[in-house]
Motif scaffolding. Sequence first.
Motif, short mmCIF file in Angstrom:
data_model
loop_
_atom_site.label_atom_id
_atom_site.label_comp_id
_atom_site.label_asym_id
_atom_site.label_seq_id
_atom_site.Cartn_x
_atom_site.Cartn_y
_atom_site.Cartn_z
N ASN A 132 -40.19 46.94 4.15
CA ASN A 132 -39.78 46.08 3.05
C ASN A 132 -38.26 45.96 3.07
O ASN A 132 -37.55 46.95 2.90
CB ASN A 132 -40.27 46.68 1.73
CG ASN A 132 -39.82 45.90 0.51
OD1 ASN A 132 -38.98 46.36 -0.26
ND2 ASN A 132 -40.36 44.72 0.31
N LEU A 133 -37.76 44.73 3.33
CA LEU A 133 -36.31 44.50 3.35
C LEU A 133 -35.82 44.16 1.95
O LEU A 133 -36.38 43.30 1.28
CB LEU A 133 -35.96 43.34 4.28
CG LEU A 133 -36.33 43.47 5.76
CD1 LEU A 133 -35.77 42.28 6.54
CD2 LEU A 133 -35.85 44.77 6.36
N ASN A 134 -34.76 44.84 1.51
CA ASN A 134 -34.23 44.64 0.17
C ASN A 134 -32.72 44.44 0.22
O ASN A 134 -32.02 45.14 0.96
CB ASN A 134 -34.55 45.85 -0.71
CG ASN A 134 -33.70 45.90 -1.97
OD1 ASN A 134 -32.80 46.74 -2.08
ND2 ASN A 134 -33.94 45.02 -2.91
N PHE A 135 -32.21 43.47 -0.56
CA PHE A 135 -30.77 43.35 -0.76
C PHE A 135 -30.39 44.25 -1.92
O PHE A 135 -30.50 43.87 -3.09
CB PHE A 135 -30.39 41.90 -1.08
CG PHE A 135 -30.40 40.96 0.09
CD1 PHE A 135 -30.98 41.31 1.30
CD2 PHE A 135 -29.84 39.69 -0.02
CE1 PHE A 135 -31.01 40.43 2.37
CE2 PHE A 135 -29.86 38.80 1.03
CZ PHE A 135 -30.44 39.16 2.24
N HIS A 136 -29.95 45.46 -1.61
CA HIS A 136 -29.50 46.38 -2.67
C HIS A 136 -28.16 45.91 -3.21
O HIS A 136 -27.89 45.98 -4.41
CB HIS A 136 -29.41 47.80 -2.12
CG HIS A 136 -29.31 48.85 -3.18
ND1 HIS A 136 -28.13 49.18 -3.81
CD2 HIS A 136 -30.26 49.63 -3.75
CE1 HIS A 136 -28.34 50.12 -4.70
NE2 HIS A 136 -29.62 50.43 -4.69
N SER A 182 -42.28 42.61 4.39
CA SER A 182 -42.11 41.86 3.14
C SER A 182 -40.64 41.85 2.78
O SER A 182 -39.84 42.64 3.29
CB SER A 182 -42.95 42.47 2.01
OG SER A 182 -42.54 43.80 1.75
N PHE A 183 -40.27 40.93 1.88
CA PHE A 183 -38.90 40.80 1.40
C PHE A 183 -38.86 41.17 -0.08
O PHE A 183 -39.68 40.72 -0.87
CB PHE A 183 -38.39 39.37 1.55
CG PHE A 183 -38.21 38.89 2.96
CD1 PHE A 183 -38.24 39.77 4.04
CD2 PHE A 183 -38.02 37.54 3.23
CE1 PHE A 183 -38.08 39.32 5.34
CE2 PHE A 183 -37.85 37.08 4.52
CZ PHE A 183 -37.89 37.96 5.58
N ASN A 184 -37.87 41.99 -0.46
CA ASN A 184 -37.61 42.37 -1.85
C ASN A 184 -36.22 41.82 -2.19
O ASN A 184 -35.21 42.37 -1.77
CB ASN A 184 -37.68 43.89 -1.99
CG ASN A 184 -37.39 44.40 -3.38
OD1 ASN A 184 -36.92 45.52 -3.53
ND2 ASN A 184 -37.66 43.64 -4.41
N LEU A 185 -36.16 40.73 -2.96
CA LEU A 185 -34.98 39.87 -2.99
C LEU A 185 -33.72 40.52 -3.55
O LEU A 185 -32.65 40.47 -2.94
CB LEU A 185 -35.28 38.59 -3.76
CG LEU A 185 -36.38 37.70 -3.18
CD1 LEU A 185 -36.46 36.39 -3.96
CD2 LEU A 185 -36.19 37.44 -1.70
N ILE A 186 -33.80 41.10 -4.75
CA ILE A 186 -32.61 41.60 -5.44
C ILE A 186 -32.93 42.95 -6.06
O ILE A 186 -33.91 43.07 -6.80
CB ILE A 186 -32.15 40.64 -6.56
CG1 ILE A 186 -32.05 39.20 -6.06
CG2 ILE A 186 -30.81 41.09 -7.15
CD1 ILE A 186 -31.87 38.19 -7.19
N ASN A 187 -32.12 43.93 -5.82
CA ASN A 187 -32.35 45.25 -6.40
C ASN A 187 -31.95 45.30 -7.87
O ASN A 187 -30.81 45.00 -8.23
CB ASN A 187 -31.55 46.31 -5.64
CG ASN A 187 -31.75 47.70 -6.20
OD1 ASN A 187 -32.81 48.29 -6.04
ND2 ASN A 187 -30.74 48.22 -6.89
N GLU A 188 -32.91 45.64 -8.73
CA GLU A 188 -32.69 45.98 -10.13
C GLU A 188 -31.80 45.00 -10.88
O GLU A 188 -30.72 45.36 -11.38
CB GLU A 188 -32.10 47.40 -10.23
CG GLU A 188 -33.05 48.45 -9.68
CD GLU A 188 -32.50 49.86 -9.80
OE1 GLU A 188 -31.42 50.04 -10.40
OE2 GLU A 188 -33.15 50.79 -9.29
#
Length: 524
Positions: A132-136, A182-188
């Motif tokens: 899962n790729l995330n932009f932290h 999967s893509f996780n767009l924006i962290n928190e």
Amino acid sequence: MLNYWFHVDLMLRLPGLFLRWSQIRRVVVCMVLFLVCAVHAPAEAPPTANHSKLPRWRGFNLQEKFNIEWSNSPYQESDFRLISQWGFNFVRLPMDYRTWIVNGDWNVFNEPVLKEIDEAIRWGAAYGIHVNLNFHRAPGYTVMTPPEPTSLWKDRETQEVFARHWAMFARRYKGIGNQYLSFNLINEPSGVDASTYLRVVDMALQAIRAEDPERLIICDGLDHGRTPVGELVALNVAQATRGYTPFELTHYHATWVGDTSWMVDPAWPRLIASGNIYGANRPSLNRPMMIIGPFTEPATLRMHIEVVSDSALLLVRGDENVLFQHHFIPGYGKGEWKEVIFNEEWNIFQNRYDRDYRVAIPAGTERVTLEVTSGDWLRLGHIGIRSENGSAERKLTLSRKWGVPPPQLVFKPENPEQAFKAELTEDRECLWHATMEPWQAFVQKHDIGVMVGEWGAFNRTSHEVVLRWAEDCLINWQKAGWGWALWNFRGPFGIIDSGRDDVDYEEHEGHKLDRKFLELLQRY
């Protein structure tokens, strides 16, 4: 056994990819993934996934590209091997976008760094792990310091750059099935209303789906991931929440959260008991804190006073006898307090004392009461009672919850784990009501997949407390059918090299392994 369906998916897609020269790089990525999978032989592929039903993934966050100030190193194959070997099937890669741009220019991508991310995805496929790729840290938004120079929520150019970066990853990894990526767009996301969040997410989704219409997208809830977002339902995305409740347990003395001096030793489960004792000018809350015995032997009550507001006359009685009386009057300069704090809004001092006061309790006392008989209020961080027979002190951590009367406690020193009892206890059931029920209602209404993208407790919280709390979290998530990703794998929240000083570590391939924590995670 090879990842058969991963191979078939690539084989079916590859012929059509040669129609345009611009797609050659994607073909190369997919071919390399295919060849690596032919070398490694995981037991099974990750489960299939879609936005309305996420698998119960279980895994970890890997932090090599989490913050450019800390690290921008390649991911480690040994992490993927151990994660797979121990029975887990998920990694989240929280990433700082500055790691893959050149000299701070967000319009120029650094190909060698991107190849390191390619490599992580290859290892995920090879070892049967969903990545899962995330932009932290995204262009224009981060929960870290320093803040971004522009705003993702307000600046149009920043929003376009954000979408362009995600489009690049979508183009790069088109052809890799959703069971692997999967893509996780924006962290928190926080400090933003739902309509603005929707607009930014929608712009990124349009850019992604123009390149790869089928890519699985997961969006964090608002308020740092705590609140589900109904406005996103129509976009066909899954959502992610967090497992950082209660905060003073999960982030006890964490160096990056600012002032932690108010935090006292966490306990779990813990009584729901506030340490605020209010004076007569707050009549609806003005009642004593009561500790019911009997105290059959002489004992000492230790009161850890955190804050005093304006002034407070504290009276401690044993039955009808006054055992302790002290007038706390915070002000400027030096005094009993550790820090002078002047509240300009109310034009009063609310100094931080952060110190202990002790009271002798005579044998035969039936109950002890703590009362502010005049003045404003004071707050106790915790209390402790030690009998003179030499037994260990029994300690109770008190909450900072405002606006509730002081508790009435029953003291049973023969039970070292739960020497104090009150009307309510914060436990697994409380976690379910506070953190699960809003999301469960949301899932039932909207048919949306949910997972816990991050959770864990910093290494300053007692290991035994962490294990009890973690098991309650895991039981709840198993009941709900949710997947989870511990923050982190190696590091102060993790199962390897966590730096805890109360763990009997096991040497494992040059690392310090927390076997108890690993085995707990494996059970759920």
